[in-house]
Design an enzyme around this catalytic site. Structure first.
Site, PDB file in Angstrom:
ATOM      1  N   LYS A   1       0.793  -1.240   0.000  1.00 55.14           N
ATOM      2  CA  LYS A   1       0.000   0.000   0.000  1.00 55.14           C
ATOM      3  C   LYS A   1       0.821   1.284   0.000  1.00 55.14           C
ATOM      4  O   LYS A   1       0.358   2.335   0.445  1.00 55.14           O
ATOM      5  CB  LYS A   1      -1.004   0.030   1.166  1.00 55.14           C
ATOM      6  CG  LYS A   1      -1.808  -1.219   1.369  1.00 55.14           C
ATOM      7  CD  LYS A   1      -2.251  -1.877   0.092  1.00 55.14           C
ATOM      8  CE  LYS A   1      -3.392  -1.163  -0.603  1.00 55.14           C
ATOM      9  NZ  LYS A   1      -3.685  -1.856  -1.912  1.00 55.14           N
TER      10      LYS A   1
ATOM     11  N   THR B   1       2.933   0.887  -4.929  1.00 58.77           N
ATOM     12  CA  THR B   1       3.554  -0.118  -5.791  1.00 58.77           C
ATOM     13  C   THR B   1       3.008  -0.053  -7.213  1.00 58.77           C
ATOM     14  O   THR B   1       3.764   0.014  -8.185  1.00 58.77           O
ATOM     15  CB  THR B   1       3.261  -1.541  -5.244  1.00 58.77           C
ATOM     16  OG1 THR B   1       3.216  -1.508  -3.825  1.00 58.77           O
ATOM     17  CG2 THR B   1       4.267  -2.543  -5.754  1.00 58.77           C
TER      18      THR B   1
ATOM     19  N   HIS C   1       7.320  -7.368  -2.064  1.00 59.78           N
ATOM     20  CA  HIS C   1       7.046  -6.654  -0.815  1.00 59.78           C
ATOM     21  C   HIS C   1       7.967  -7.156   0.307  1.00 59.78           C
ATOM     22  O   HIS C   1       7.773  -6.822   1.473  1.00 59.78           O
ATOM     23  CB  HIS C   1       5.597  -6.884  -0.369  1.00 59.78           C
ATOM     24  CG  HIS C   1       4.564  -6.166  -1.181  1.00 59.78           C
ATOM     25  ND1 HIS C   1       4.736  -4.881  -1.640  1.00 59.78           N
ATOM     26  CD2 HIS C   1       3.323  -6.543  -1.586  1.00 59.78           C
ATOM     27  CE1 HIS C   1       3.640  -4.514  -2.305  1.00 59.78           C
ATOM     28  NE2 HIS C   1       2.774  -5.507  -2.288  1.00 59.78           N
TER      29      HIS C   1
ATOM     30  N   SER D   1      -4.706   2.707   4.302  1.00 58.31           N
ATOM     31  CA  SER D   1      -4.855   2.049   3.005  1.00 58.31           C
ATOM     32  C   SER D   1      -4.842   0.522   3.161  1.00 58.31           C
ATOM     33  O   SER D   1      -5.637  -0.191   2.528  1.00 58.31           O
ATOM     34  CB  SER D   1      -3.733   2.505   2.071  1.00 58.31           C
ATOM     35  OG  SER D   1      -3.879   1.927   0.801  1.00 58.31           O
TER      36      SER D   1
ATOM     37  N   PHE E   1      -3.568   9.606 -10.768  1.00 57.95           N
ATOM     38  CA  PHE E   1      -4.544   8.786 -10.049  1.00 57.95           C
ATOM     39  C   PHE E   1      -5.843   8.624 -10.842  1.00 57.95           C
ATOM     40  O   PHE E   1      -6.351   7.510 -11.012  1.00 57.95           O
ATOM     41  CB  PHE E   1      -4.836   9.389  -8.668  1.00 57.95           C
ATOM     42  CG  PHE E   1      -5.813   8.581  -7.861  1.00 57.95           C
ATOM     43  CD1 PHE E   1      -5.410   7.422  -7.205  1.00 57.95           C
ATOM     44  CD2 PHE E   1      -7.147   8.956  -7.784  1.00 57.95           C
ATOM     45  CE1 PHE E   1      -6.316   6.657  -6.477  1.00 57.95           C
ATOM     46  CE2 PHE E   1      -8.054   8.191  -7.064  1.00 57.95           C
ATOM     47  CZ  PHE E   1      -7.637   7.041  -6.402  1.00 57.95           C
TER      48      PHE E   1
ATOM     49  N   GLY F   1      -5.829   7.823  -3.068  1.00 57.12           N
ATOM     50  CA  GLY F   1      -4.572   8.270  -3.655  1.00 57.12           C
ATOM     51  C   GLY F   1      -4.116   9.635  -3.182  1.00 57.12           C
ATOM     52  O   GLY F   1      -3.554  10.399  -3.959  1.00 57.12           O
TER      53      GLY F   1
END
Ligand code: A3P
Length: 290
Positions: free
Chosen positions: A42, A45, A103, A133, A224, A254
Site C-alpha cells: 500500500k 507499488t 514486498h 490504506s 490517479f 490516492g
C-alpha cells in the site's frame, strides 16, 4: 493445497502456499538486468509499476495495456490460488528486461538479487496513510483477514503482526540497504507533490532518456484519475472473489493525509509517541500530508 496460508519466516508473516514455496523463492535466479520494485504493501507499488512500465515502453500506452498489473510486473513471492502457474513463471518466459515486484523486507530478499547487483527502486509511504490504506485493502481482498474495525487493525499494524511484518522494520531495513546496493529510495508523498522531478530521478537512475512529450505522457497516464479508470491498472481484471471493489476500490483515494479522516485525536497522540520510539536514531523523514 492451493490455499494461501500465513507462514512466519524469520518472524515476518508472509502469504505462502507452503514452506517449500519459500525455499523456491530463496533460490530465485536473478539476472543482472532485472529491475526490482520493492515496497511495503500500500505504498504506491502499482503507481510506480505503471511509471516504470511507461518508461520502459517509451510512453507507449498501448504496450502498457498489454496486461493487468500482475502480468506486466509479476510478484516475486506470491502465487494467487486461482492461477495454475505463478505470474512470475509466465512473465519471466517472455519479458526482457524483467520487471519484478516484491514486498519482502530487505533481509528476506533472495540472495541472487544482491549478488547480481540488480537495480532496485524502493517506494516508501508515511505509516499513517499506509495503515489506513492497508486496512481498506484487508476489507476488500479475500487474501487477507477482515478486520472488525480500524482500532483492531491499528494494533495489528503497530505490532507488526500484519502480512509483511512491521512497516518500521521495512522502511528502515531498505533505507540501510541503500548504502551498499543500487537502490533508488523514493517517497510516495514526493511523487504526488512533484511527479516530474521524481520521474527524472528514476530516468537518471535507469540511465534512460525520454523527450519532454513522453515525460508529460507518463505523468498523465500514471495520474490517479487516469489509472483509476484504466482496467489494466486498477486490478479489476482479478476475479471479484479475490478483490471486491464494491467494498473498497483498489484505487481508493490516492491522497496523502487521508489518515486524518480515520485517526482519533487520542489514536494520533498514541501513534506519534510509539513512532518516536520505533524510529529513534533513524535519519528517515516522512511527511504525513502535502
Ligand atoms: P489509498 O488506499 O490511500 O488510496 P499499492 O499499489 O502499493 O497496493 O498501493 C495502493 C495505494 O496507492 C492506494 O492508496 C492507491 O489509491 C494508491 N495509488 C495507486 N495509484 C496511484 C496514483 N496514480 N497516484 C496516487 N496514488 C495512487
Amino acid at each position: 493445497s492451493t490455499k494461501l496460508n500465513i507462514l512466519e519466516i524469520d518472524g515476518v508473516p508472509l502469504l505462502l502456499l507452503s514452506k517449500e514455496m519459500w525455499d523456491e523463492i530463496c533460490n530465485f535466479p536473478a539476472r543482472p538486468d532485472d529491475l526490482i520494485l520493492a515496497t511495503y504493501p500500500k505504498s504506491g507499488t502499482t503507481w510506480m509499476q505503471e511509471i516504470l512500465d511507461m518508461i520502459q515502453n517509451d510512453g507507449d500506452v498501448k504496450k502498457c495495456k498489454r496486461g493487468g498489473p500482475l502480468e506486466r510486473y509479476p510478484f516475486l513471492e506470491l502465487k494467487f490460488p486461482h492461477k495454475e502457474k505463478k505470474d512470475l513463471e509466465i512473465a519471466l518466459e517472455t519479458s526482457s528486461p524483467r520487471l519484478i515486484k516484491t514486498h519482502l523486507p530487505s533481509h528476506l530478499v533472495p540472495p541472487s538479487i544482491w549478488k547480481e547487483n540488480c537495480k532496485i527502486i524502493y517506494v516508501a509511504r508515511n505509516a499513517k496513510d499506509c495503515l489506513v490504506s492497508y486496512y481498506h485493502f484487508h476489507r476488500m481482498t479475500s487474501l487477507l483477514y477482515d478486520p472488525q474495525n480500524l482500532e483492531e487493525f491499528y494494533e495489528e499494524f503497530m505490532s507488526g503482526k500484519v502480512v509483511y511484518g512491521s512497516w518500521f522494520d521495512h522502511v528502515k531495513g531498505w533505507w540501510a540497504a541503500k548504502d551498499t546496493h543500487q537502490i533508488l529510495y523514493l517517497f510516495y508523498e514526493d511523487i504526488k507533490k512533484d511527479p516530474k522531478r521524481e520521474i527524472e530521478k528514476i530516468l537518471k537512475f535507469l540511465e534512460k532518456d525520454v523527450s519532454e512529450e513522453v515525460l508529460n505522457k507518463i505523468i498523465y497516464h500514471t495520474s490517479f484519475d487516469v489509472m483509476k479508470q484504466n482496467p489494466m491498472a486498477n486490478y479489476t481484471t482479478l476475479p471479484t472473489s479475490i478483490m471486491d471493489h464494491s467494498i473498497s476500490p483498489f484505487m481508493r483515494k490516492g491522497m496523502p493525509g487521508d489518515w486524518k479522516n480515520y485517526f482519533t485525536v487520542a489514536q494520533n497522540e498514541e501513534f506519534d509517541k510509539d513512532y518516536q520510539k520505533k524510529m529513534a536514531g533513524s535519519t528517515l523523514n516522512f511527511r504525513t500530508e502535502i
